[in-house]
Structures are given as structure tokens and as C-alpha cells.
Enzyme design. Sequence first.
Site, PDB file in Angstrom:
ATOM      1  N   HIS A 155     -29.047  59.816  17.213  1.00 41.06           N
ATOM      2  CA  HIS A 155     -29.499  61.217  17.247  1.00 41.06           C
ATOM      3  C   HIS A 155     -30.222  61.486  18.555  1.00 41.06           C
ATOM      4  O   HIS A 155     -30.929  60.615  19.063  1.00 41.06           O
ATOM      5  CB  HIS A 155     -30.441  61.516  16.066  1.00 41.06           C
ATOM      6  CG  HIS A 155     -30.560  62.975  15.789  1.00 41.06           C
ATOM      7  ND1 HIS A 155     -31.447  63.779  16.458  1.00 41.06           N
ATOM      8  CD2 HIS A 155     -29.859  63.772  14.949  1.00 41.06           C
ATOM      9  CE1 HIS A 155     -31.304  65.020  16.008  1.00 41.06           C
ATOM     10  NE2 HIS A 155     -30.337  65.046  15.097  1.00 41.06           N
TER      11      HIS A 155
ATOM     12  N   ASP B 219     -25.313  63.213   9.113  1.00 38.85           N
ATOM     13  CA  ASP B 219     -23.893  63.277   8.763  1.00 38.85           C
ATOM     14  C   ASP B 219     -23.381  62.025   8.042  1.00 38.85           C
ATOM     15  O   ASP B 219     -22.247  62.011   7.577  1.00 38.85           O
ATOM     16  CB  ASP B 219     -23.046  63.510  10.029  1.00 38.85           C
ATOM     17  CG  ASP B 219     -23.148  64.951  10.510  1.00 38.85           C
ATOM     18  OD1 ASP B 219     -23.326  65.836   9.664  1.00 38.85           O
ATOM     19  OD2 ASP B 219     -23.067  65.184  11.732  1.00 38.85           O
TER      20      ASP B 219
ATOM     21  N   HIS C 132     -21.246  66.720  16.772  1.00 34.78           N
ATOM     22  CA  HIS C 132     -22.209  67.517  15.980  1.00 34.78           C
ATOM     23  C   HIS C 132     -21.742  67.496  14.511  1.00 34.78           C
ATOM     24  O   HIS C 132     -21.629  66.420  13.928  1.00 34.78           O
ATOM     25  CB  HIS C 132     -22.262  68.919  16.608  1.00 34.78           C
ATOM     26  CG  HIS C 132     -23.371  69.813  16.135  1.00 34.78           C
ATOM     27  ND1 HIS C 132     -24.443  69.397  15.407  1.00 34.78           N
ATOM     28  CD2 HIS C 132     -23.554  71.165  16.294  1.00 34.78           C
ATOM     29  CE1 HIS C 132     -25.246  70.425  15.150  1.00 34.78           C
ATOM     30  NE2 HIS C 132     -24.718  71.522  15.663  1.00 34.78           N
TER      31      HIS C 132
HETATM   32  C1  SDX Z   1     -25.811  66.359  14.166  1.00 34.21           C
HETATM   33  O1  SDX Z   1     -29.294  67.886  17.267  1.00 34.21           O
HETATM   34  C2  SDX Z   1     -29.324  68.019  15.987  1.00 34.21           C
HETATM   35  O2  SDX Z   1     -30.311  68.286  15.380  1.00 34.21           O
HETATM   36  C3  SDX Z   1     -27.954  67.843  15.308  1.00 34.21           C
HETATM   37  C4  SDX Z   1     -27.948  67.657  13.784  1.00 34.21           C
HETATM   38  C5  SDX Z   1     -28.301  68.955  13.064  1.00 34.21           C
HETATM   39  O3  SDX Z   1     -28.827  68.886  11.951  1.00 34.21           O
HETATM   40  O4  SDX Z   1     -27.958  70.019  13.588  1.00 34.21           O
HETATM   41  O5  SDX Z   1     -28.860  66.636  13.390  1.00 34.21           O
HETATM   42  C6  SDX Z   1     -26.528  67.304  13.259  1.00 34.21           C
HETATM   43  O6  SDX Z   1     -25.131  66.800  15.059  1.00 34.21           O
HETATM   44  C7  SDX Z   1     -25.991  64.877  13.962  1.00 34.21           C
HETATM   45  C8  SDX Z   1     -25.230  64.004  15.002  1.00 34.21           C
HETATM   46  C9  SDX Z   1     -23.775  63.854  14.591  1.00 34.21           C
HETATM   47  N1  SDX Z   1     -23.000  63.110  15.601  1.00 34.21           N
HETATM   48  C10 SDX Z   1     -22.601  61.831  15.431  1.00 34.21           C
HETATM   49  O7  SDX Z   1     -22.890  61.190  14.419  1.00 34.21           O
HETATM   50  C11 SDX Z   1     -21.737  61.294  16.521  1.00 34.21           C
HETATM   51  C12 SDX Z   1     -22.185  59.894  16.873  1.00 34.21           C
HETATM   52  N2  SDX Z   1     -23.481  59.936  17.507  1.00 34.21           N
HETATM   53  C13 SDX Z   1     -23.595  59.893  18.890  1.00 34.21           C
HETATM   54  O8  SDX Z   1     -22.517  60.256  19.662  1.00 34.21           O
HETATM   55  C14 SDX Z   1     -24.967  60.240  19.454  1.00 34.21           C
HETATM   56  O9  SDX Z   1     -25.891  59.483  18.800  1.00 34.21           O
HETATM   57  C15 SDX Z   1     -25.407  61.694  19.511  1.00 34.21           C
HETATM   58  C16 SDX Z   1     -24.358  62.591  20.154  1.00 34.21           C
HETATM   59  C17 SDX Z   1     -25.730  62.229  18.117  1.00 34.21           C
HETATM   60  C18 SDX Z   1     -26.684  61.780  20.373  1.00 34.21           C
HETATM   61  O10 SDX Z   1     -26.315  61.469  21.672  1.00 34.21           O
HETATM   62  P1  SDX Z   1     -27.341  61.130  22.802  1.00 34.21           P
HETATM   63  O11 SDX Z   1     -28.626  61.820  22.615  1.00 34.21           O
HETATM   64  O12 SDX Z   1     -26.659  61.341  24.106  1.00 34.21           O
HETATM   65  O13 SDX Z   1     -27.553  59.573  22.522  1.00 34.21           O
HETATM   66  P2  SDX Z   1     -28.584  58.594  23.148  1.00 34.21           P
HETATM   67  O14 SDX Z   1     -29.015  59.067  24.505  1.00 34.21           O
HETATM   68  O15 SDX Z   1     -29.660  58.403  22.142  1.00 34.21           O
HETATM   69  O16 SDX Z   1     -27.717  57.307  23.279  1.00 34.21           O
HETATM   70  C19 SDX Z   1     -28.225  56.263  23.911  1.00 34.21           C
HETATM   71  C20 SDX Z   1     -27.366  55.045  23.740  1.00 34.21           C
HETATM   72  C21 SDX Z   1     -26.151  55.110  24.504  1.00 34.21           C
HETATM   73  O17 SDX Z   1     -25.851  53.786  24.883  1.00 34.21           O
HETATM   74  P3  SDX Z   1     -26.481  53.189  26.229  1.00 34.21           P
HETATM   75  O18 SDX Z   1     -26.071  54.094  27.329  1.00 34.21           O
HETATM   76  O19 SDX Z   1     -27.970  53.162  26.071  1.00 34.21           O
HETATM   77  O20 SDX Z   1     -25.883  51.814  26.312  1.00 34.21           O
HETATM   78  O21 SDX Z   1     -26.933  54.794  22.384  1.00 34.21           O
HETATM   79  C22 SDX Z   1     -25.515  54.867  22.310  1.00 34.21           C
HETATM   80  C23 SDX Z   1     -25.129  55.616  23.510  1.00 34.21           C
HETATM   81  O22 SDX Z   1     -23.837  55.326  23.889  1.00 34.21           O
HETATM   82  N3  SDX Z   1     -25.179  55.545  21.084  1.00 34.21           N
HETATM   83  C24 SDX Z   1     -24.150  55.210  20.309  1.00 34.21           C
HETATM   84  C25 SDX Z   1     -24.188  56.078  19.246  1.00 34.21           C
HETATM   85  N4  SDX Z   1     -25.267  56.901  19.379  1.00 34.21           N
HETATM   86  C26 SDX Z   1     -25.847  56.563  20.518  1.00 34.21           C
HETATM   87  N5  SDX Z   1     -23.201  54.294  20.428  1.00 34.21           N
HETATM   88  C27 SDX Z   1     -22.269  54.207  19.444  1.00 34.21           C
HETATM   89  N6  SDX Z   1     -22.281  55.023  18.379  1.00 34.21           N
HETATM   90  C28 SDX Z   1     -23.216  55.949  18.255  1.00 34.21           C
HETATM   91  N7  SDX Z   1     -23.235  56.745  17.210  1.00 34.21           N
END
Ligand code: SDX
Length: 370
Positions: free
Chosen positions: A259, A316, A220
Site C-alpha cells: 500500500h 483488496d 487500485h
Molecule cells: C487500493 O491509496 C488507497 O488508499 C487505495 C485503496 C483505497 O481504499 O482506495 O486502499 C485501494 O488501491 C489498494 C491497493 C490495490 N493494489 C494492489 O493490490 C496491487 C499490488 N500492490 C502494489 O502494486 C503496490 O503495493 C501499490 C500500487 C498498492 C502501492 O505502490 P507503491 O506505493 O508504489 O509501493 P511501494 O513504494 O510501497 O513499493 C515499494 C517496494 C517496491 O520494491 P522495491 O523497489 O523496494 O524493491 O515494494 C514492492 C515494490 O515493487 N511492492 C510489491 C508489491 N507492493 C509493493 N512487490 C510485489 N507485489 C506487491 N504487491
Amino acid sequence: MEHNFAKGLENIVALESSITFIDGEKGILEYRGFDIAELADMSYEQVSYMLIYGRLPDRNELKSFSDELKELRTISDSAFNVIRFCNYNIEAMDALRTTISFMSHCDPDLNDNSPEANIRKGMRMIARFPTVVASFSRTKHGMEELEPDPELSHSANFLYMLRGTRPSELEARILETDFILSADHELNPSTFTARTIASTLSDIHSSVIGGLCALKGPLHGGARMAVMEAIDEIGSVDKVENFVIGKVEKHEKLMGFGHRVYKTYDPRAKVYKKLAKEIAEDRGDMLWFDIAERMEEIAYREFVGKKGKPIYPNVDFYSGVVYKYLDIPSKLATAVFAIGRISGWIAHCLEQYSDNRLIRPRAKFVRSEK
Ligand code: SDX
């Protein structure tokens, strides 16, 4: 009886809210009906008023709201002492949590949970988050804490209290936009946590502290700090490709990308990217911006090539770049995010209290072997 199940509550609608609208497919974000482009031209004080009261303030209302925030910026000597007693191995989010918890004990509205008292308590937190974060950072780095400067806006005063010199107009405006873009985002994990606590009719300080604890995590708000550290680790544009490919190959997270709700470019990231470019040009040093932009290009290419779908920067990512150009230390990044987010948490807690129903989902029971 069968219950719906979605791991991580993905796409589950948990409550009704009139604060923020997101269309994750089209990349639309509005606070109280105002599009992100209009919001970026407002002041943080205006946006905070609107989040809390549900409408824009008129001139007099805005002036008294801003004046009140200025008057409330100062913290007590005992709160300064709490900051000074913090263990300096901890980071700003932990210090903020501890100090806000201590300050709640001394709040004149401690035992009053009426809507009016909750607004007063909320105003004190909005006004004092910057003071606590700046004071902690200065103390940690062996510098004297500074008194707030009542001539400066919310954002300019924070930069002044942190760095000890008044910021340029450009720097103050850029941080102001950061606070606005960070202020709310519907049921993100920290806001959901704050609302869940509020739904038990616990007090607003406890709800906000819960929000802080959730924001800290690297999935987050903690990602903002990780982005800044990654840019430092990469160091030059020619090393970006190996860094990003290495992350993808090892199935490691690329911080600041992806996201839960946006399946397209996060509209806030677009604004941050422009701000990052503007401040880089102003400083005459494009290095961090160029590294970030290259990361975005390579991440997009690698995800399309290897996973068959693109990945975009989230809120972020370029905010971390902006913070680097504002000389905000990476360890402070999540706490600076919280300085913006506090008005959203307050608005959501007030909304929760005003039409409360206890938040209590179910678990899908999975029987384990005895
Ligand atoms: C914030 O929710 C909000 O509104 C939050 C926020 C706010 O203003 O409050 O916007 C602020 O928290 C932004 C997010 C900050 N976090 C990060 O930057 C950490 C990196 N991001 C990820 O871990 C991820 O994208 C999340 C946690 C943000 C979202 O996770 P999800 O919803 O579980 O991701 P997804 O289902 O869309 O992912 C699907 C695929 C997966 O791979 P597959 O299983 O399909 O092979 O995409 C991959 C994930 O592993 N993936 C990533 C990734 N983000 C998604 N792989 C590598 N790096 C990434 N950043």
C-alpha cells in the site's frame, strides 16, 4: 522557481479534508472521527449519511435517508436498455460507467449544480449503482433482471438482485461491512481523480465517472478481481508457496498486497480477514480462506527474506476471499467495490465544491534530445 517533486505524488499533501483520517504508520483509519472498529458495527446507510453530512443521523434522519435510497433503487426502462445493449465482452466497470453516463442525461437535476441538487444526484447514484451492477451481471449470464426488494437493506437487496434469492443474515451483514470498509479512503487515486474533475467545476456525474475509470485499474480497485483469479489459479494450499515465490522471483506484483500509505497491516484487511474466516466456517469450506492465509504467510516470509522488509495484505486481499464465499463472480469484484465507494466519492465532491480551488500541479520538465 524550484518546485517540490515526488514521483506519483508520494507523501504530497494536496488538499485539506475533514472526511477520513489515516495514520499509515500505526494502521489507524477513521471516518469523521469514528474508528474503523466502530464503523463496522454501523449500517452502510448510516455511514453514507455521515460521510455526506459530516455527522451521524438521528433515528428519523436515518429512516428517511434509508427510505429515500430504497425508493430510488429502480432504474428506468431506457437505462435497462443501455445495460442490455452493452457489449458482453466488456466487464461490469465499463457497463457501470456507460450506464451512469447515460443516466446522467436523464437526471432531473441535469443542469443544476447547486449543493442541494448535487446531494440529490449523489443519492440517485448511491441507490442505483447496485441495481446497475446486478442487472448487468444477470443479463450477461442470460438471466432476467430483478426488481429491487424494498423490504431489504442496501446490501441484502444487492445480493438478492444479483443471485435471485434472499441472502442469509450473515451474508447480508458481511457485505454491508464490505460496503462500509470500501466507502472511503482519503485521497486514493479514484477519489483524487473525482476531486480533480470536481475542482474544474464540472458536474458530479462526470466526477464520479472519472473515479470509476481510475478505480478499475489493477493497481487500485482492479486488484480485488485479480486476487480472486489468483486464488482460483492456485487451487490448493500446497501450491501457494511456488506461486508466491514465482511472483517474487519474476518481480511480478502480488495483487492485494502492499500500500502507498500503510507501512503496517491495513486495518481494513484485519476486519476482512475475520469476515472471510467467519463466512468460510459458516459454509463449512475453508479452502479459499486457507489458500489466502498461506499466501499472506509466504509473502511475508519472502519479502522479509529477499527485500529485508515485510509486505502485508491490503483492502483488496481478503475482500476478494469474502466475495468468493458470497458467490460474487470475480469479474464483478471491482464494480462491487464501487458500490461501496460511491458514497465516499459523493462526500469528497461535495467537500471540493464547498471550498474549491482548481487542482493543477506542475510537472518537472525534463528536456529531451532534439
Ligand atoms: C487500493 O491509496 C488507497 O488508499 C487505495 C485503496 C483505497 O481504499 O482506495 O486502499 C485501494 O488501491 C489498494 C491497493 C490495490 N493494489 C494492489 O493490490 C496491487 C499490488 N500492490 C502494489 O502494486 C503496490 O503495493 C501499490 C500500487 C498498492 C502501492 O505502490 P507503491 O506505493 O508504489 O509501493 P511501494 O513504494 O510501497 O513499493 C515499494 C517496494 C517496491 O520494491 P522495491 O523497489 O523496494 O524493491 O515494494 C514492492 C515494490 O515493487 N511492492 C510489491 C508489491 N507492493 C509493493 N512487490 C510485489 N507485489 C506487491 N504487491
